[in-house]
Design a protein around this motif. Structure first.
Motif, short mmCIF file in Angstrom:
data_model
loop_
_atom_site.label_atom_id
_atom_site.label_comp_id
_atom_site.label_asym_id
_atom_site.label_seq_id
_atom_site.Cartn_x
_atom_site.Cartn_y
_atom_site.Cartn_z
N GLU A 667 -28.42 59.10 16.01
CA GLU A 667 -27.02 58.73 15.78
C GLU A 667 -26.75 57.37 16.41
O GLU A 667 -27.53 56.90 17.26
CB GLU A 667 -26.09 59.79 16.38
CG GLU A 667 -26.26 61.16 15.76
CD GLU A 667 -25.49 62.25 16.48
OE1 GLU A 667 -25.20 63.27 15.85
OE2 GLU A 667 -25.18 62.07 17.69
N VAL A 668 -25.65 56.75 16.02
CA VAL A 668 -25.29 55.43 16.54
C VAL A 668 -23.92 55.49 17.19
O VAL A 668 -23.06 56.29 16.80
CB VAL A 668 -25.31 54.35 15.43
CG1 VAL A 668 -26.71 54.16 14.89
CG2 VAL A 668 -24.34 54.71 14.30
N PRO A 669 -23.68 54.66 18.22
CA PRO A 669 -22.38 54.66 18.91
C PRO A 669 -21.24 54.24 17.97
O PRO A 669 -21.46 53.56 16.97
CB PRO A 669 -22.58 53.64 20.03
CG PRO A 669 -24.05 53.50 20.19
CD PRO A 669 -24.63 53.72 18.83
N GLN A 670 -20.04 54.62 18.36
CA GLN A 670 -18.85 54.25 17.58
C GLN A 670 -17.95 53.28 18.33
O GLN A 670 -17.00 52.74 17.77
CB GLN A 670 -18.04 55.51 17.26
CG GLN A 670 -18.84 56.55 16.48
CD GLN A 670 -19.26 56.05 15.12
OE1 GLN A 670 -18.43 55.87 14.23
NE2 GLN A 670 -20.55 55.81 14.95
N ARG A 671 -18.24 53.01 19.58
CA ARG A 671 -17.42 52.11 20.39
C ARG A 671 -18.14 50.80 20.61
O ARG A 671 -19.37 50.75 20.69
CB ARG A 671 -17.08 52.76 21.73
CG ARG A 671 -16.26 54.03 21.62
CD ARG A 671 -14.84 53.72 21.18
NE ARG A 671 -14.13 52.92 22.19
CZ ARG A 671 -12.95 52.36 22.01
NH1 ARG A 671 -12.32 52.49 20.84
NH2 ARG A 671 -12.38 51.67 22.97
N TRP A 672 -17.36 49.69 20.77
CA TRP A 672 -17.91 48.34 20.90
C TRP A 672 -17.29 47.61 22.09
O TRP A 672 -16.12 47.84 22.43
CB TRP A 672 -17.64 47.53 19.64
CG TRP A 672 -18.37 47.98 18.42
CD1 TRP A 672 -18.09 49.09 17.66
CD2 TRP A 672 -19.51 47.36 17.83
NE1 TRP A 672 -18.98 49.19 16.63
CE2 TRP A 672 -19.86 48.14 16.69
CE3 TRP A 672 -20.26 46.22 18.12
CZ2 TRP A 672 -20.93 47.81 15.87
CZ3 TRP A 672 -21.32 45.90 17.30
CH2 TRP A 672 -21.65 46.67 16.19
N LEU A 673 -18.09 46.75 22.70
CA LEU A 673 -17.59 45.78 23.68
C LEU A 673 -17.49 44.45 22.95
O LEU A 673 -18.49 43.92 22.48
CB LEU A 673 -18.54 45.67 24.87
CG LEU A 673 -18.31 44.49 25.83
CD1 LEU A 673 -16.91 44.54 26.43
CD2 LEU A 673 -19.37 44.45 26.93
N CYS A 674 -16.27 43.92 22.85
CA CYS A 674 -16.02 42.63 22.17
C CYS A 674 -15.84 41.56 23.23
O CYS A 674 -14.96 41.65 24.09
CB CYS A 674 -14.78 42.73 21.28
SG CYS A 674 -14.25 41.15 20.57
#
Length: 679
Positions: A667-674
């Motif tokens: 699976e892959v994460p759904q949250r991001w650091l911009c």
């Protein structure tokens, strides 16, 4: 706690005591010649520790405390131990040049590759029904009871026991020959107080010093008296001698402390942060065993790196290199120790060495490097040749690129450290925010578009070639099909129009537990795809053409009218055929299956190609959403339009990170650091 100074004092005194025994003797002791033979005096320099030429007989030197990170899609839970794996009409999905649309889930829902999906599905299945019937539970309990009869389970005490109490406990467990090892392991597992495992203080004298001293004679009472004299403390010489600890009990019972027992005691000391105690155990084991196996060396490195004597850990690391390759954890601990003590040059040299050996660093190591560089900048390191900010920045950015190229997602703690480091860069005005991306791949923080999930023409051709060579044909084509059947299928695909969707017929049909509905389920999915104007291929097996309870003759005829169908032999593997048909049809072609293809991905020769396969899979696999109902619309889980991978531009970084421990590795994460800058 074991006192280093006292041990050294006792050792110095021991040399003098030998001469004292030989030349003058103790009147009260030499009256009984049978208690003090010359052979005993010659062996007086022996420790109570058993001296094994091989501390790990019959076994390899291994680091039991280390575990490698997975490649990102191996099906393992993504968690920390080791010690104690959208409901809306989403129009305009590409379909071979047609303006086709797939009925997909809303943006708020998660795809099969979204972090936490596997756990939520498991919990849902558990809620629907009990995993074990009452009878099964009783059988399991009986099995546990039977297994418990052959295995000694030591209940760790909550206080230090006397020798007599330890003996009573051992007898109650049948005088098991490995009682000491199991008892110490139990103390470690419950994080017991150290005094339960070792000797406690009596009148300022650590009885551990007594138990681990180099003189062993039959008269333990006299030995205690003698060490009280040497330590200059005679106030309690006449006190009853009652040592209280597991080590004391074992020493008095057997006259020795084995390597395995000391190793488990060392584990207890390291896990509890008793660094001074670890230093003493290090001196003892180093002086009494010809070598230390990897497990003990790793524990010493971990503890020493927390202290000012971290350079001793470098020595141990260098010794390990002579017999094996140290683990990423070993390197990481020493790197963290060097940074903690203001020596980034040594830290980076060890990091470079780790990378040259082809090892994958732990996230704690990267966290230490990002933190250590910032600390050095703020406080001014002790390094004689400090690195410039630009050099440090270049090295740290290379770490981010390494994570991108290897599809590694930082955990939230590391992501927060990265954010803090960017924002601390002098004169660059970086700003970080926690965000997510919408279904079209637009960052919620800065509004920029993320990289597309679509493969480039070069990547697509590379993947197609590798899948044909390594998955479809493989080392032995007969394991999956026959050369004749494969050739027949290739001719079939070439003779048909380009497919928009390839359907795994058996996989879709088996989405229902009602066998009488299997052909109806497949017909429902094919009808939905055909209704949307897509060119559909269905891959099945020949037994599906035989009328049966599962395969209705009328349903199968309708399926063959709505789609191009190919039925393999019943013993052939159908997944390789599905992959071939989808890849040969072009980059627009999707495939319908619940199979995550992990076994087939594992057939690919290298990590880069496996990551390329996973990227293509996430952008092309359709999974039916929920339960299928004949005659009703079929909805599919959404396919992301963007790639979940660390990416950068001239003025931004976008870093997907793990905000949960429930993500499976496929699976892959759904949250991001911009991260953005206005420079």
């Amino acid at each position: 706690m074991m006192g280093s100074s006292l041990i050294l004092k006792v050792r110095i005194c021991l040399k003098a005591s030998k001469l004292f025994f030989y030349q003058r003797g103790w009147a009260s002791y030499t009256q009984n010649a049978s208690l003090c033979k010359s052979s005993q005096l010659l062996s007086a320099a022996r420790f109570l520790c058993t001296r094994h030429n091989n501390p790990n007989p019959g076994g390899r030197q291994t680091d039991r405390g280390n575990s490698r990170q997975t490649d990102g899609q191996g099906g393992v839970r993504n968690s920390t131990v080791r010690r104690r794996e959208e409901e809306f009409w989403d129009g305009a999905t590409k379909g071979g040049g047609k303006n086709s649309a797939l009925w997909q889930r809303p943006p708020s829902s998660k795809s099969v590759f979204a972090a936490g999906t596997a756990k939520r599905r498991t919990e849902m299945l558990q809620r629907k029904g009990s995993l074990l019937s009452h009878g099964d539970e009783e059988e399991e309990h009986r099995g546990e009871s039977e297994r418990g009869r052959t295995r000694v389970k030591v209940q760790p005490p909550t206080r230090a026991l006397s020798t007599a109490e330890w003996r009573t406990l051992k007898e109650s467990l049948g005088n098991h020959p490995h009682f000491d090892i199991q008892a110490m392991s139990a103390l470690f597992n419950c994080k017991a107080e150290l005094d339960i495992a070792k000797c406690v203080c009596v009148s300022g004298i650590l009885l551990t010093t007594f138990i681990l001293c180099p003189i062993l004679t039959p008269n333990l009472q006299f030995e205690f008296y003698f060490y009280c004299q040497m330590a200059g403390d005679t106030r309690h010489i006449n006190s009853p001698f009652c040592p209280r600890s597991l080590l004391t009990f074992v020493a008095m019972e057997t006259g020795t402390l084995s390597y395995k027992l000391l190793l488990r005691y060392l584990m207890l000391c390291v896990s509890g942060g008793h660094n001074a105690e670890v230093l003493d155990v290090y001196d003892i084991m180093l002086g009494n065993f010809p070598s230390l196996e990897t497990g003990a060396s790793s524990l010493f490195i971990k503890s020493l790196c927390r202290t000012e004597k971290w350079r001793q850990a470098v020595i141990i690391l260098n010794e390990m290199k002579k017999v094996s390759t140290p683990s990423p954890r070993n390197y990481g601990d020493v790197i963290a120790g060097a940074l903690l003590n203001g020596d980034p040059t040594t830290a980076w040299a060890l990091y470079d060495e780790l990378m040259e050996k082809g090892l994958s660093p732990y996230q704690e190591t990267w966290n230490a490097l990002f933190k250590g560089v910032r600390k050095t900048q703020e406080e001014g390191g002790k390094d004689d040749k400090p690195m410039s900010q630009s050099e440090q920045q270049e090295r740290l950015l290379k770490i981010l690129l390494y994570m991108r190229n290897n599809q590694i997602y930082p955990q939230h703690g590391l992501a927060n450290t990265i954010k803090t480091w960017f924002e601390s860069l002098t004169g660059q005005s970086w700003t970080g925010s926690w965000t997510s991306a919408n279904p079209k791949g637009v960052c919620g923080g800065c509004g920029s578009e993320l990289e597309s999930i679509e493969l480039t023409a070069e990547e697509y051709q590379q993947l197609k070639d590798r899948v044909m060579t390594d998955i479809i044909q493989g080392q032995d084509v007969f394991k999956k099909t026959t050369p004749e059947e494969l050739e027949l299928f290739m001719v079939f695909v070439k003779s048909k129009p380009v497919f928009d969707v390839v359907v795994d017929g058996l996989n879709v049909a088996h989405s229902t537990k009602d066998k009488s509905m299997q052909s109806d389920m497949l017909l429902t999915v094919v009808s939905e795809l055909e209704r949307q104007g897509l060119t559909v291929m269905v891959l099945g097996r020949k037994h599906m053409l035989l009328p049966s309870r599962s395969w209705n003759r009328h349903d199968m005829k309708l399926i063959q009218q709505k789609a191009h169908c190919f039925f393999t032999d019943n013993i052939s593997q159908d997944d390789p055929f599905l992959l071939y048909a989808a890849l040969q049809s072009g980059n627009h072609c999707l495939f319908v299956s619940r199979d995550l293809m992990r076994d087939h991905k594992a057939c690919l020769p290298d990590e880069a190609t496996r990551r390329l396969f996973f990227k293509w899979q996430r952008g092309h696999q359709l999974v039916v959403d929920g339960n299928l109902t004949p005659g009703r619309r079929v909805r599919f889980q959404s396919i992301p339009s963007y790639d979940t991978i660390i990416q950068t531009s001239a003025d931004s970084w976008h870093i997907p990170y793990d905000d949960t421990e429930d993500r499976c590795s496929y699976e892959v994460p759904q949250r991001w650091l911009c991260l953005t800058t206005n420079r």
